[in-house]
Design an enzyme around this catalytic site. Structure first.
Site, mmCIF file in Angstrom:
data_model
loop_
_atom_site.group_PDB
_atom_site.id
_atom_site.type_symbol
_atom_site.label_atom_id
_atom_site.label_comp_id
_atom_site.label_asym_id
_atom_site.label_seq_id
_atom_site.Cartn_x
_atom_site.Cartn_y
_atom_site.Cartn_z
ATOM 1 N N HIS A 84 -6.603 -11.709 2.727
ATOM 2 C CA HIS A 84 -5.678 -11.363 1.643
ATOM 3 C C HIS A 84 -5.190 -9.924 1.747
ATOM 4 O O HIS A 84 -4.151 -9.577 1.183
ATOM 5 C CB HIS A 84 -6.282 -11.670 0.268
ATOM 6 C CG HIS A 84 -7.372 -10.780 -0.191
ATOM 7 N ND1 HIS A 84 -8.711 -11.095 -0.054
ATOM 8 C CD2 HIS A 84 -7.352 -9.587 -0.828
ATOM 9 C CE1 HIS A 84 -9.450 -10.142 -0.584
ATOM 10 N NE2 HIS A 84 -8.650 -9.206 -1.063
ATOM 11 N N ASP A 220 -12.089 -15.471 4.611
ATOM 12 C CA ASP A 220 -11.134 -14.458 4.148
ATOM 13 C C ASP A 220 -11.158 -13.241 5.087
ATOM 14 O O ASP A 220 -11.698 -12.191 4.761
ATOM 15 C CB ASP A 220 -11.493 -14.043 2.717
ATOM 16 C CG ASP A 220 -10.390 -13.251 2.038
ATOM 17 O OD1 ASP A 220 -9.449 -12.839 2.725
ATOM 18 O OD2 ASP A 220 -10.487 -13.038 0.816
ATOM 19 N N SER A 649 -12.009 -4.702 -1.089
ATOM 20 C CA SER A 649 -11.697 -5.886 -0.285
ATOM 21 C C SER A 649 -11.599 -5.489 1.181
ATOM 22 O O SER A 649 -10.859 -4.580 1.543
ATOM 23 C CB SER A 649 -10.372 -6.502 -0.735
ATOM 24 O OG SER A 649 -10.492 -7.069 -2.012
#
Length: 718
Positions: A84, A220, A649
């Site tokens: 992402h 991810d 992240s």
């Protein structure tokens, strides 16, 4: 010894550090955290984590494109981050014919790596304390405007003194609500190229349904490479650039994790508000976040209608939709978690104790009115916060929100200048056109604007609507469809082509009469508007908030001894730690998930839970290679109790030796109040197991060239 170090050390004598809570400065690790970390399993010295003169862990951790974290995992500048985080770049490089976002991409050699238009990584060089220097320039007799002016002047000097003629980017940041200041030196590399990404069905497996949820099963991650000139310096893209030879890269350990293993995360957490007053928490829960959630959902629903109908439109809006959806679920989770935890009440009780301390004779002059001023501010701004969040979501979900105003005003200024000045302004004009019309589909934009205006006019009127919109509402009864149709039909700003046509035959006087510009400018003006009373209230609040934090630290009524996150490099440490048994998870201990659990979620053709045929085949054959756990299963994700937030992240999850064991990508929704208050029982970080990353690269994608350049540790830890 620096004053701040002495102060923090004294505080920690009174309040022992909780190992799983805290986002810590690397420069204080040896004094504040190292002994505690060693007890938990750290085998590195503080110098091996943060060193100015020698390579250390900090040299392998980068800020990725300003909003995420990434790590260097090879001697050839290979970068690992979340899927992402790379989403924008992957979408930009994709076309309907070559849809890397949907189908994945793996470069078999350097010549196949792809360069997005705009992507950079930022290396952290060093930091230092400049609190004494900056605060010596201000005094309590100054207004906030005067204070901020003096501080900004001193910041400019500090940044200039340390950038070595432009070689480095220097940023001076406030901490503890302006009670301390530190400067950070960075080096930015802008030639960053896509190396590999799994299919969207893997990288985004679970979609919005599983976002912020556990048990989780997703791959991810995405991979990039940093390039430099022949001397290793930052350089604009060139075919002659070479892969960066980093000062340090992370070895990768594939022996796996177990409950209570030490886990350390370095990264760039974006924003926490652990010092936020109770009134601010209540305002968010009751006014700001509900408006955010409703506005975001309105934008998402209207985007999705068009995205489902057209693959090209879906590709254009994939990133905007994903970003909107992420924060939509986050804010709803915050509402639920803060309400359930009664966080505002807990903060209010703390403030009552502070207020009693503040009104003791020896403290009253400085702190006596702090709580009253703060509470008064929130009471006066509750309706404004609701209004502003509806309006903000309008601006964020449609280019017709801010675009006509920003671009229109830039063009008005442009046509007032002489020819020489216009030449200087052209790049900015072109950049604005690209920003607002780069990924643009007019029917979708029109639908979103209409829906958002309807919502804004219905829900934000108690504070007071933007004047033009309020007048339109009187005649259209809250249905803006016809007004929007009419405004767009005759607008200079309807699309890129109409803007470019206008610039070829400009009539500047038409801009201010353009109805789409009028609506957009009305909304933007309302957003920015502040009365003298509001400006004074803002100043009074800023002073009171700064004193609140100063007083809480002085009185030792608050045990938080680390500053709020603000996108500067931090370290957090804890352990691999399970949650209570969950029947949805097939794992023996609820601190990891397996590919079996992933396949159990599989739904043929489902946009969130579909899986590639190759993965299903490899799973059926149990073809996991060396990446399977010794118990036989293929690991996917795992849990730690590290303290992270947005911006983390892509952060590396490291074992006690500083070896990569996973990649952080999410938190659990039960502890969504974590940005405001840390929940020791529930707070978890959801991580991608590095073994699953390598399995996808090696066994699934067959990108052996990528595996070969990484340093893989196969021996079990002692």
């Amino acid at each position: 010894m620096k004053k701040v170090v002495l102060f923090l050390t004294m505080c920690l004598m009174a309040f022992p550090v909780r190992a799983d809570e805290g986002m810590w400065f690397l420069m204080f690790i040896e004094r504040l955290n190292h002994r505690d970390m060693e007890k938990m399993g750290l085998q590195l010295t503080a110098e091996e984590i943060y060193s100015i003169n020698h390579h250390s862990l900090k040299d392998a951790v980068v800020q990725f494109n300003g909003g995420c974290t990434a790590e260097i995992v090879s001697k050839e500048g290979l970068v690992l981050t979340n899927h992402h985080c790379g989403y924008n770049a992957i979408a930009e490089l994709s076309t309907e014919e070559q849809n890397y976002l949907k189908n994945g991409f793996w470069a078999k050699n350097r010549s196949e790596e792809l360069k997005p238009k705009s992507l950079y990584v930022r290396f952290f060089v060093r930091m230092d304390d400049v609190s004494k220097r900056i605060l010596s320039k201000v005094n309590d007799k100054m207004t906030e405007t005067e204070r901020n002016k003096v501080i900004q002047q001193e910041i400019a000097l500090i940044e200039k003194e340390n950038n070595e003629g432009g070689k480095y980017t220097v940023s001076v940041r406030p901490f503890f609500q302006g009670n301390e200041y530190y400067y950070f030196v960075y080096q930015d590399y802008k030639d960053v190229r896509l190396v590999g990404t799994p299919t969207e069905s893997l990288g985004k497996f679970g979609g919005d349904t599983d976002n912020w949820e556990w048990p989780r099963h997703t791959a991810d991650f995405s991979m990039f490479r940093v390039y430099a000139d022949k001397d290793g310096n930052p350089a604009e893209y060139s075919k002659d650039n070479l892969p960066l030879q980093p000062k340090h890269h992370l070895p990768i350990n594939i022996t796996g994790v177990k409950e209570n293993d030490f886990a350390m995360i370095l990264g760039y957490p974006g924003r926490t508000n652990r010092w936020m007053p109770s009134g601010g928490i209540a305002q968010n829960v009751k006014y700001a976040y509900p408006a955010w959630v409703e506005g975001a959902k309105t934008g998402m629903d209207n985007m999705k209608k068009f995205m489902k109908q057209d693959a090209t439109v879906n590709l254009k809006y994939a990133s905007k939709y994903a970003s909107t959806a992420n924060y939509w679920k986050n804010r709803q989770g915050m509402i639920d978690a803060l309400t359930k935890a009664k966080t505002a009440t807990a903060k209010s009780n703390e403030e009552a104790k502070f207020n009693a301390w503040a009104n003791k004779p020896e403290n009253k002059e400085k702190y006596g009115n702090v709580i009253a001023t703060i509470n008064d501010y929130y009471a006066k701004t509750n309706l404004k916060s609701r209004h502003d969040n509806y309006l903000t979501q309008l601006m964020r979900t449609t280019s017709y929100g801010a675009g006509p105003s920003v671009l229109g005003n830039a063009l008005i200024a442009y046509y007032k200048e002489n020819e020489a000045k216009r030449t200087e302004m052209i790049p900015k004009i072109n950049s604005l056109i690209g920003n607002y019309y780069g990924d643009f589909y007019a029917p979708l934009e029109k639908e979103v604007l209409t829906a958002q205006l309807n919502l804004y006019a219905a829900k934000a009127s108690e504070y007071g609507l933007a004047p033009v919109v309020a007048k339109m509402k009187e005649t259209n009864k809250g249905n803006f469809a016809a007004d929007v149709d009419k405004a767009i039909a005759g607008s200079i700003f309807a699309n890129k082509e109409s803007v470019e046509a206008f610039m070829k035959d400009p009539k500047p006087e038409l801009i201010e009469a353009d109805q789409l510009y009028v609506i957009s400018n009305d909304l933007m003006t309302k957003m920015r508007a502040k009365s003298p009373e509001q400006l004074k209230a803002d100043d009074d609040f800023a002073i009171a908030y700064r004193k609140l934090v100063e007083g809480l630290r002085e009185s030792k009524l608050n045990t938080i001894q680390y500053p709020d996150a603000n996108s500067t490099l931090r370290l957090t440490y804890g352990k691999v730690r399970s949650l209570p048994t969950d029947k949805r998870n097939d794992a023996k201990i609820n601190n990891y998930t397996t590919m079996t659990g992933m396949v159990n979620k599989y739904k043929v053709g489902d946009s969130e839970f579909d899986l590639p045929a190759r993965l299903l085949e490899l799973n059926k054959a149990k073809d996991f290679g060396e990446y399977a756990d010794k118990a036989g299963y293929m690991p996917v994700n795992f849990l730690t109790d590290n303290d992270i937030t947005g911006g983390n992240s892509g952060s590396p999850v490291l074992n006690g030796k500083g070896e990569l064991i996973g990649v952080a990508f999410d938190g659990n929704i039960e502890a969504m109040a974590g940005d405001v208050i840390f929940d020791k029982k529930l707070q978890r970080t959801i991580n991608l197991d590095i073994r699953f990353v390598l399995w996808i690269i090696d066994k699934y994608a067959g990108a052996h060239n990528i595996i070969e350049e990484m340093t893989i540790v196969r021996d079990a830890q002692p």
